[in-house]
Write a protein that holds these residues in place. Structure first.
Motif, mmCIF file in Angstrom:
data_model
loop_
_atom_site.group_PDB
_atom_site.id
_atom_site.type_symbol
_atom_site.label_atom_id
_atom_site.label_comp_id
_atom_site.label_asym_id
_atom_site.label_seq_id
_atom_site.Cartn_x
_atom_site.Cartn_y
_atom_site.Cartn_z
ATOM 1 N N THR A 108 0.815 -1.226 0.000
ATOM 2 C CA THR A 108 0.000 0.000 0.000
ATOM 3 C C THR A 108 0.845 1.272 0.000
ATOM 4 O O THR A 108 0.362 2.327 -0.401
ATOM 5 N N GLY A 109 2.083 1.205 0.499
ATOM 6 C CA GLY A 109 2.923 2.398 0.584
ATOM 7 C C GLY A 109 2.477 3.367 1.653
ATOM 8 O O GLY A 109 2.658 4.585 1.517
ATOM 9 N N GLU A 110 1.896 2.874 2.748
ATOM 10 C CA GLU A 110 1.337 3.771 3.768
ATOM 11 C C GLU A 110 2.327 4.109 4.878
ATOM 12 O O GLU A 110 1.969 4.803 5.833
ATOM 13 N N GLU A 111 3.599 3.676 4.734
ATOM 14 C CA GLU A 111 4.548 3.882 5.828
ATOM 15 C C GLU A 111 4.885 5.354 6.051
ATOM 16 O O GLU A 111 5.411 5.724 7.107
ATOM 17 N N ILE A 112 4.582 6.224 5.075
ATOM 18 C CA ILE A 112 4.915 7.647 5.227
ATOM 19 C C ILE A 112 3.820 8.435 5.946
ATOM 20 O O ILE A 112 3.974 9.621 6.214
ATOM 21 N N TYR A 113 2.689 7.775 6.259
ATOM 22 C CA TYR A 113 1.569 8.471 6.899
ATOM 23 C C TYR A 113 1.524 8.144 8.396
ATOM 24 O O TYR A 113 1.716 6.992 8.794
ATOM 25 N N HIS A 114 1.271 9.156 9.202
ATOM 26 C CA HIS A 114 1.292 8.986 10.661
ATOM 27 C C HIS A 114 -0.111 9.098 11.280
ATOM 28 O O HIS A 114 -0.564 8.167 11.943
ATOM 29 N N SER A 115 -0.777 10.233 11.081
ATOM 30 C CA SER A 115 -2.103 10.382 11.697
ATOM 31 C C SER A 115 -3.118 9.492 10.981
ATOM 32 O O SER A 115 -3.044 9.292 9.765
ATOM 33 N N PHE A 116 -4.062 8.988 11.759
ATOM 34 C CA PHE A 116 -4.980 7.947 11.256
ATOM 35 C C PHE A 116 -6.337 8.124 11.931
ATOM 36 O O PHE A 116 -6.426 8.219 13.158
ATOM 37 N N LEU A 117 -7.389 8.169 11.120
ATOM 38 C CA LEU A 117 -8.759 8.151 11.638
ATOM 39 C C LEU A 117 -9.529 7.086 10.863
ATOM 40 O O LEU A 117 -9.645 7.177 9.633
ATOM 41 N N GLY A 118 -10.031 6.103 11.566
ATOM 42 C CA GLY A 118 -10.814 5.035 10.941
ATOM 43 C C GLY A 118 -12.131 4.853 11.664
ATOM 44 O O GLY A 118 -12.179 4.893 12.906
ATOM 45 N N VAL A 119 -13.214 4.676 10.892
ATOM 46 C CA VAL A 119 -14.541 4.461 11.490
ATOM 47 C C VAL A 119 -15.170 3.230 10.848
ATOM 48 O O VAL A 119 -14.919 2.924 9.673
ATOM 49 N N PRO A 120 -15.990 2.487 11.609
ATOM 50 C CA PRO A 120 -16.662 1.320 11.022
ATOM 51 C C PRO A 120 -17.774 1.748 10.077
ATOM 52 O O PRO A 120 -18.460 2.752 10.315
ATOM 53 N N VAL A 121 -17.950 1.001 9.010
ATOM 54 C CA VAL A 121 -19.090 1.189 8.112
ATOM 55 C C VAL A 121 -20.204 0.308 8.657
ATOM 56 O O VAL A 121 -20.146 -0.921 8.563
#
Length: 756
Positions: A108-121
């Motif tokens: 995915t190449g997501e190693e450069i991202y730090h802040s994260f917001l995830g919500v359930p669908v």
């Protein structure tokens, strides 16, 4: 007021426009995640969808490697995304990679991202996927951003649920919404039902999600809340609602929750973020359902259920839907799925279309289960999660023998149960052939097989089952399915209908047995009881309210004019109670004779042996009554101190154990000494193996459900009673407690080719 470019309202308006455009599902998803990322000033927005194999698959992304779409996967509970899906809770992290649940997916190449917001669908409390936004900088997302993403996730849930994404699934990888589910419940009534789901209170599908005017929607919400509160206050103030009791507590809880400012504030906030009033209710309701599913405390789950039911009522207010389940056309093979329901609710459904019943909250002795047994449909209870996992029209199988529910079954499972249903149908044909045969054992012993009943709908089964008569007519069911006390004329009409349907076959009417778990909402009783099964119920209640008993006795006497009348008294504890009841009925006989009414040709008064204290008054009891009937359900419950409605202990002790069988034998022996007939009614008579034990003890008249007569007669005609009596002597002997009575009976049946 001018709208801010990054507000939830602008985002919802753009989503509405995107969903209205003609586009392929993947292209639409790609544009949606791009729009979310732009609106929330996020460098990444990704959507993961839950598959039937409990794997979360990346379905669309803006910011991550595009080639990872449909390839990147996480198991349920794995990584941050899997944790959100498993817990149905949002995660808001400044530095996601330092979280212990973080799992690195190199594609995915997501190693450069730090802040994260995830919500359930979420939809109806079920997790269908996870929606994520990410940024390179370490930041904590604000409450308004969390709310915006949750609202957006609700819109995406409808896309998943309506099947728009099915075209994107690879062969063999179904979405979770359509996966087969088996729910382990409790067997409440035997049989197999194959059909399609009919939700008792169908989930109202909210199609209008986005509001055009916040103030208008807030007014609609406020008006609906006002109407809801008025309707609850009206229910509480009605004279026919008792001042105490569980139903009263539920209404009081509803009133409290309807005024709950936290709940109302969440609804209003969802409207201000761009949802219609009904979509706001659906969103808040879905959030609460998700939390409820992860609660273990029964009290808290009940409170959340109250909010859930309240939300359904509010939705119906907003959308102008009636609560009548018959408004929609039923399929020919309807299987009703409900959290709970009343006995009268079940009778609203056309019997010819009913194939089964699934209940999340009920006991084997619940009123609705009693009615379901009476009309002969399979029932599975304690099927937790059935309502939230089912959709109207889903294929479903109810296995009333094992208590299992198979939702959206696979073809091989469906084929197996279809064969089982055909086998049962062939067996029922065999039972119909036995209908006209005498109820006589292989060695010539005659046994009366009587039927239990309680409603007019039961009466056709008297002839269909080949019953010798009605051994127990539960008169209280007429009271339980009515909204007010049945008048004397209505009672008399029912009793006359029963007697006419029986013809020359005997009918035994049990006087009204209310109280305990049989609560009449229109009856103003005493204070709430801690142990209602041991409290003010049955003969205790009617002797304290003699007008009830007088009215019923008068209706019975008038209905039985010119023929035999048999009446038995429930829950007798002392012989003196029988004498008091006799005085009341004798007074009614004299009253009717004085006014020239046609009286019964004979009157027999009996008592039910349900309370263990009667076991120590047997000789006196037999002299006082014309017959005795053992109520095996309550007698066993009281003797073993086990609540038969409590699934934890209900099956802890075996009614075929030597101590209980000895108690039954003592009643038979006392009846023999006095020349008083003794019969037995209850679940013990309804299964071939326990009916076999009763016949071996010496019972020559037993009463059971109509559906049980065929299997019991099939056992009886092959039964050598003399040999069985000797076997029962071994079980009841001094060392009987050391024997496995049930095992010995099964071995005896196998040795003598007796069908069980």
């Amino acid at each position: 007021m001018r709208e801010i470019a990054g507000s939830p309202r602008v985002l919802l308006r753009r989503l509405r426009e995107l969903m209205a455009e003609a586009a392929e599902p993947q292209a639409r998803l790609d544009r949606i995640v791009r729009e979310i990322a732009s609106n929330m000033v996020a460098e990444v927005c990704s959507l993961y969808v839950l598959r039937a194999d409990s794997v979360l698959e990346l379905y669309a992304t803006e910011g991550l490697n595009p080639s990872s779409v449909h390839l990147a996967q996480l198991k349920l509970g794995q990584g941050l995304v899997g944790t959100i899906a498993a817990s149905a809770r949002a995660l808001n992290l400044q530095d996601a990679q330092n979280h212990p649940a973080f799992t690195y997916l190199p594609e995915t190449g997501e190693e450069i991202y730090h802040s994260f917001l995830g919500v359930p669908v979420l939809r109806a409390g079920r997790t269908l996927g996870v929606l994520v936004v990410q940024n390179k900088t370490k930041r904590h997302y604000g409450d308004d951003e969390v709310e915006a993403l949750e609202t957006t996730a609700m819109v995406i849930a409808e896309m998943v649920a309506t099947g728009d994404l099915k075209r994107l699934t690879r062969p063999g990888l179904e979405l979770d919404l359509s996966r087969p589910v088996t729910i382990e419940g409790v067997a409440f009534n035997e049989g197999v039902g194959l059909g399609h789901v009919v939700l008792h209170e169908p989930r109202i599908v909210v199609t209008n999600l986005f509001n055009e005017d916040v103030d208008t929607e807030l007014r609609r919400l406020d008006n609906a809340l006002g109407s809801l509160r008025v309707s609850i206050d009206d229910m509480l103030s009605r004279r026919d609602v008792a001042s105490e009791g569980e139903h009263r507590a539920v209404l009081e809880a509803y009133r409290m929750f309807a005024h709950d400012r936290g709940w109302v504030r969440r609804l209003e906030e969802a409207v201000r973020n761009g949802l219609t009033a009904e979509a706001a209710v659906e969103k808040v309701q879905s959030d609460m359902r998700a939390r409820m599913m992860h609660m273990t405390d029964p009290y808290l789950r009940d409170r959340m259920n109250d909010f859930d039911d309240l939300g359904n009522r509010l939705l119906r207010q907003l959308m102008g839907h009636g609560s009548d389940a018959m408004a929609a056309a039923l399929p020919r093979d309807a299987i009703v799925v409900s959290r709970s329901m009343g006995a009268a609710d079940l009778l609203d459904y056309p019997r010819e279309k009913l194939r089964g019943l699934v209940l999340e909250d009920a006991a084997a002795t619940s009123h609705v289960v009693i009615v379901a047994r009476a009309i002969g449909i399979p029932v599975a209870g304690q099927a937790k999660g059935a309502v939230s996992m089912a959709e109207n029209g889903d294929p479903i199988i109810v296995d009333g023998d094992e208590g299992r529910v198979h939702l959206r079954p696979q073809p091989d499972v469906e084929a197996a149960f279809a064969e089982k249903a055909r086998f049962r149908a062939r067996r029922q044909e065999l039972y119909r052939e036995l209908r006209s045969r005498p109820s006589v054992s292989r060695d010539g012993v005659e046994v009366e097989l009587m039927m239990n009943a309680g409603l007019a709908v039961d009466l056709p089964q008297l002839g269909e089952a080949g019953a010798a008569g009605i051994g127990l007519f539960r008169t209280e069911l007429q009271f339980m399915v009515a909204s007010t006390f049945p008048r004397a004329q209505a009672q008399e009409a029912l009793y006359r209908q029963v007697l006419e349907a029986a013809g020359d076959k005997p009918v035994t009417f049990r006087t009204i047995d209310i109280g305990g778990d049989k609560v009449l909402p229109y009856f103003r009783g005493s204070e709430k009881e801690e142990n209602p099964a041991l409290g003010w119920r049955a003969i205790r209640l009617t002797l304290d309210r003699p007008a009830l008993l007088r009215t019923q006795f008068r209706a019975l006497l008038k209905a039985a004019g010119g023929r035999e009348l048999r009446v038995m008294l429930p829950m007798v504890t002392e012989v003196s109670e029988i004498r008091r009841a006799r005085e009341i009925i004798d007074r009614e006989v004299r009253h009717l004779a004085r006014f020239g009414h046609h009286l019964p040709t004979s009157l027999s008064i009996g008592a039910m042996v349900e309370v263990p204290s009667l076991l120590f008054q047997l000789d006196e009891l037999m002299r006082e009554v014309d017959f005795v009937s053992i109520g095996s359900n309550d007698l066993f419950q009281f003797m073993t101190a086990t609540d038969r409605g409590n699934g934890t202990v209900a099956s802890r002790f075996d009614p075929l154990s030597a101590p209980f069988l000895r108690a039954l034998k003592s009643v038979l022996d006392a009846g023999c000494r006095a020349g008083t007939p003794v019969t037995l009614c209850g679940e013990l008579a309804s299964r071939p193996i326990s009916a076999m034990a009763l016949i071996g003890l010496g019972f020559r008249s037993i009463s059971m459900s109509a559906a049980a007569i065929g299997p019991v007669k099939a056992m009886l005609v092959d039964l050598p009673v003399e040999a069985l009596t000797a076997q029962m002597g071994l079980i009841l002997g001094d060392g009987g407690g050391a024997h496995d009575a049930r095992g010995l009976l099964r071995t005896f049946a196998a040795d003598h080719d007796i069908p069980l």
